[in-house]
Every structure is written in C-alpha cells, then in structure tokens.
Scaffold this active site. Sequence first.
Site, PDB file in Angstrom:
ATOM      1  N   LYS A   1       0.868  -1.179   0.000  1.00  0.00           N
ATOM      2  CA  LYS A   1       0.000   0.000   0.000  1.00  0.00           C
ATOM      3  C   LYS A   1       0.906   1.231   0.000  1.00  0.00           C
ATOM      4  CE  LYS A   1      -4.479   0.919   0.544  1.00  0.00           C
ATOM      5  NZ  LYS A   1      -5.658   0.236   0.050  1.00  0.00           N
TER       6      LYS A   1
ATOM      7  N   GLY B   1     -23.760   4.037   4.599  1.00  0.00           N
ATOM      8  CA  GLY B   1     -22.892   4.597   3.556  1.00  0.00           C
ATOM      9  C   GLY B   1     -23.417   4.314   2.167  1.00  0.00           C
TER      10      GLY B   1
ATOM     11  N   GLY C   1     -22.076   5.350  -0.761  1.00  0.00           N
ATOM     12  CA  GLY C   1     -21.028   5.790  -1.687  1.00  0.00           C
ATOM     13  C   GLY C   1     -21.005   4.945  -2.946  1.00  0.00           C
TER      14      GLY C   1
ATOM     15  N   VAL D   1     -19.702   2.070  -3.573  1.00  0.00           N
ATOM     16  CA  VAL D   1     -20.024   0.653  -3.402  1.00  0.00           C
ATOM     17  C   VAL D   1     -21.387   0.488  -2.729  1.00  0.00           C
ATOM     18  CG1 VAL D   1     -19.274  -1.565  -2.475  1.00  0.00           C
ATOM     19  CG2 VAL D   1     -17.561   0.109  -3.189  1.00  0.00           C
TER      20      VAL D   1
HETATM   21  P1  NAD Z   1     -17.152   6.396  -0.952  1.00  0.00           P
HETATM   22  O1  NAD Z   1     -16.292   7.481  -0.410  1.00  0.00           O
HETATM   23  O2  NAD Z   1     -17.667   6.451  -2.350  1.00  0.00           O
HETATM   24  O3  NAD Z   1     -18.448   6.225   0.002  1.00  0.00           O
HETATM   25  C1  NAD Z   1     -18.463   6.325   1.371  1.00  0.00           C
HETATM   26  C2  NAD Z   1     -19.846   6.856   1.756  1.00  0.00           C
HETATM   27  O4  NAD Z   1     -19.967   6.769   3.172  1.00  0.00           O
HETATM   28  C3  NAD Z   1     -20.053   8.325   1.381  1.00  0.00           C
HETATM   29  O5  NAD Z   1     -21.305   8.492   0.725  1.00  0.00           O
HETATM   30  C4  NAD Z   1     -20.020   9.046   2.730  1.00  0.00           C
HETATM   31  O6  NAD Z   1     -20.831  10.213   2.753  1.00  0.00           O
HETATM   32  C5  NAD Z   1     -20.562   7.974   3.649  1.00  0.00           C
HETATM   33  N1  NAD Z   1     -20.240   8.117   5.064  1.00  0.00           N
HETATM   34  C6  NAD Z   1     -19.080   8.559   5.624  1.00  0.00           C
HETATM   35  N2  NAD Z   1     -19.195   8.535   6.966  1.00  0.00           N
HETATM   36  C7  NAD Z   1     -20.418   8.032   7.249  1.00  0.00           C
HETATM   37  C8  NAD Z   1     -21.114   7.746   8.453  1.00  0.00           C
HETATM   38  N3  NAD Z   1     -20.579   7.976   9.652  1.00  0.00           N
HETATM   39  N4  NAD Z   1     -22.375   7.248   8.375  1.00  0.00           N
HETATM   40  C9  NAD Z   1     -22.956   7.020   7.178  1.00  0.00           C
HETATM   41  N5  NAD Z   1     -22.341   7.276   5.999  1.00  0.00           N
HETATM   42  C10 NAD Z   1     -21.093   7.773   6.040  1.00  0.00           C
HETATM   43  O7  NAD Z   1     -16.349   5.040  -0.674  1.00  0.00           O
HETATM   44  P2  NAD Z   1     -16.513   3.636  -1.380  1.00  0.00           P
HETATM   45  O8  NAD Z   1     -15.554   3.539  -2.500  1.00  0.00           O
HETATM   46  O9  NAD Z   1     -17.960   3.324  -1.580  1.00  0.00           O
HETATM   47  O10 NAD Z   1     -15.929   2.686  -0.217  1.00  0.00           O
HETATM   48  C11 NAD Z   1     -16.657   2.452   0.965  1.00  0.00           C
HETATM   49  C12 NAD Z   1     -15.842   1.568   1.884  1.00  0.00           C
HETATM   50  O11 NAD Z   1     -15.527   0.353   1.222  1.00  0.00           O
HETATM   51  C13 NAD Z   1     -14.494   2.152   2.327  1.00  0.00           C
HETATM   52  O12 NAD Z   1     -14.230   1.694   3.645  1.00  0.00           O
HETATM   53  C14 NAD Z   1     -13.499   1.533   1.366  1.00  0.00           C
HETATM   54  O13 NAD Z   1     -12.200   1.454   1.918  1.00  0.00           O
HETATM   55  C15 NAD Z   1     -14.109   0.152   1.206  1.00  0.00           C
HETATM   56  N6  NAD Z   1     -13.739  -0.509  -0.055  1.00  0.00           N
HETATM   57  C16 NAD Z   1     -14.023   0.069  -1.252  1.00  0.00           C
HETATM   58  C17 NAD Z   1     -13.678  -0.561  -2.442  1.00  0.00           C
HETATM   59  C18 NAD Z   1     -13.977   0.048  -3.779  1.00  0.00           C
HETATM   60  O14 NAD Z   1     -13.841  -0.654  -4.797  1.00  0.00           O
HETATM   61  N7  NAD Z   1     -14.412   1.297  -3.836  1.00  0.00           N
HETATM   62  C19 NAD Z   1     -13.034  -1.815  -2.391  1.00  0.00           C
HETATM   63  C20 NAD Z   1     -12.788  -2.407  -1.155  1.00  0.00           C
HETATM   64  C21 NAD Z   1     -13.148  -1.737   0.009  1.00  0.00           C
END
Ligand code: NAD
Length: 362
Positions: A79, A179, A181, A183
Amino acid sequence: MEFRQVPVDGYEKVVVAKDHDSGLHAIIAIHDTTLGPALGGLRMWDYPTEEEALTDVLRLARGMTYKSACANTGLGGGKAVIIGDQESDKTEDRFRCMGRFIDSLGGRYITAEDVGISIRELEWIGEETRFVTGLSRQSGSSGNPSPFTARGVIRGLFACTEERYGTSHLDRLHYAVQGLGQVGGEVVRCLSMLGATVTVSDINEERCQEFVALPGVEVVPIDEIYEVRCDVLMPCALGGVLNDNTIPLLKTQVVAGCANNQLLRDDHGRELHDRGILYAPDFIINAGGIINVSVEARPEGYDERTAVLKIENIYNALREVFDTARRENLTPAEAADRVAENRLDEARRRNGSSVMDVAPNP
Ligand code: NAD
C-alpha cells in the site's frame, strides 16, 4: 528526492520519500510478495504525523496480502500513502514525483486508487511509471473497481444468508446499509431492484434523498443505523465501526459490508461471534475490486468476463471461511486469517521465500 528505509518486522520493504521541490511526502509499504507483486491502492490523507501515516500504511498493506491470498489474485500485498491535503496538495508535480518513487521499486509495488485518489492523479503517476492500474477503460485499463466490489458483496451475501438463515432469497430479507457511496450505493440499488427492504444512512443528505426514491428504501439518521432490527447490517462507509459502543446495539444476526477494517480490534470479531452474529470478514467479501484490477495485471491484459467469473468465487471463499471456522472452532475473522496464512505458507514451501527478488533500493 530523499529516501529513508524503515525496518519493520514482517514487512519486506518500507520506504519514506520526501521531495523538496514538489512537496511530496509519501510512504510505500511492501508487506509480502510471496504470491506476486504487491498491489494495493494509494491513499491521500492529511495525517497529523508521519507516524500515523506509517501505522495506517502498514495495517493496510498487510490487509492487502491477506485479501489477495484468499481471493487467489496471484498478487502480494502493499500500500502507499501520500501525506497531504486532498483539496490543496493535488499538484501534477507531486504525483509525477510519486510515479518516480513507485518506479524506483522496479515493479515490486503496483499502485491503484484508494481514498482521496481519482483517475486524474493516477494518470499523472502513469506518466512516470508503468506500475499503475485502475486507469480509464478507454486506455485499456480496468477502470473504477467499485461496481466490481459491489458485485462481489452481493455474491457474498448469498453465502452469508445461506449460512445463517438457510436461504438464498435475498429479496425476502431486510438490510441496513451504512454509507451510500460508490459501493454501498450500488449495493442498495441492486437490493432495491430485487425487491428487498433496505434501511440506509449517510452523512450526505443529498445522497439520502437520491436513494429514498427507490422502492423499499427508507432513510434513518446516521447514529440509528446500528439499532435497526434487520437481517443483515452492511457497513459500507468507514473502518472501526464494530466496536465496544456499537456491538451491544446491534439487532441483526449477520454483518456483511464492504468497508475495510470494520472491526476496531481483533477481539471484536470474538465479541460478535459470542453474541451469535455472523461476521463476513471484510477482506473476503470486499475483494471484487482487487480481483478486477488483478485481471489487468495479467500478461494477457484486462478482460471483464474473466474478472466477473473470478468475482463469483467470493461465494466459495466465504463458504470456505465459514466451514473452517466451524471445523476449527474459530471466529470467521480468525478463520479468514488462517486461510490466508495457509496459502502463504504453502507458497513459501513451494517457492522458497518470496517469488520476487528483494525490491531494489530507490
Ligand atoms: P465512498 O467514499 O464512495 O463512500 C463512502 C460513503 O460513506 C459516502 O457516501 C459518505 O458520505 C458515507 N459516510 C461517511 N461517513 C459516514 C457515516 N458515519 N455514516 C454514514 N455514511 C457515512 O467510498 P466507497 O468507495 O464506496 O468505499 C466504501 C468503503 O468500502 C471504504 O471503507 C473503502 O475502503 C471500502 N472498499 C471500497 C472498495 C472500492 O472498490 N471502492 C473496495 C474495497 C473496500
């Protein structure tokens, strides 16, 4: 650019780089290359101290080794982090310098997107090194991994609901998703389309409004999500959300979401288990994105069909973890670590030590 190696037990190479002209201050941690080159995203975060950045990058790099080992990606774990402000410090100079830093490790570390990094910054990095993945589809790369992560999470849900409720009818269950986001949002769209009941929360009010329009979806305030009486709680926002404060509130028998490092401490996995809550280890169920990227790292290049077929296997990976846990009287989190460590031990016995030479000094 100045480099400083930090000796850390159990890690192959950890290097801090500082460049006066561009302002780059970054760390790359190569945890283990037994199974292949160390692939893991680059995170940009305004860490208050270098020590905090180091703690984060070490934990994340080790997690990537375990994630890739269980998903059979043919990759090792590493990383990188850039210490800096996502608003003001995203200069082309800094990222090109980061590209040279990555290049100096000769391919032992391959980068991708993580928190705070978009395709634009990866493209700057790509001007200086070929050891970068997750660029745009137009450039022949694998693109944004998030839809593939979401796909893997849905696939993993089947294994969880069969294990705990004896059903693969995802549509008949109630989900609480933290969340919305890249995913989490995709997962909610899919569950809503199937006809399931979904309770959601997000700190972003606009996201909530967008999703409440979908069939079967209702929104609750962010601190109420843990207490929703549901069949599956899905942490899809932050790490550390399963902790001493939240676990006693849970009214679910399954926790299965995409967020990395959901357990604040290892013993929280035991706490869930003792309360009869099935936990899908995060690095197994959220491996869809790394699987997609790993297909790009093959000599024959990226192919979506191959990626999708491999992601389907997340179901089997979770089944293996649940079976191992039952057989060896472990929690699923402990069993997932065991599966990863067994794969690494087998490969070490086969290959001697790591398949890669020690990374060159930058
Ligand atoms: P993202 O930033 O697109 O989405 C995160 C969402 O969570 C946002 O909409 C944000 O407003 C919301 N959020 C933040 N704090 C919050 C809270 N306290 N309560 C409710 N909602 C809250 O991120 P993502 O890419 O969707 O990833 C989400 C998680 O999955 C992260 O932990 C990331 O490390 C993990 N992850 C993502 C991927 C990927 O392919 N994107 C792969 C493996 C793991």
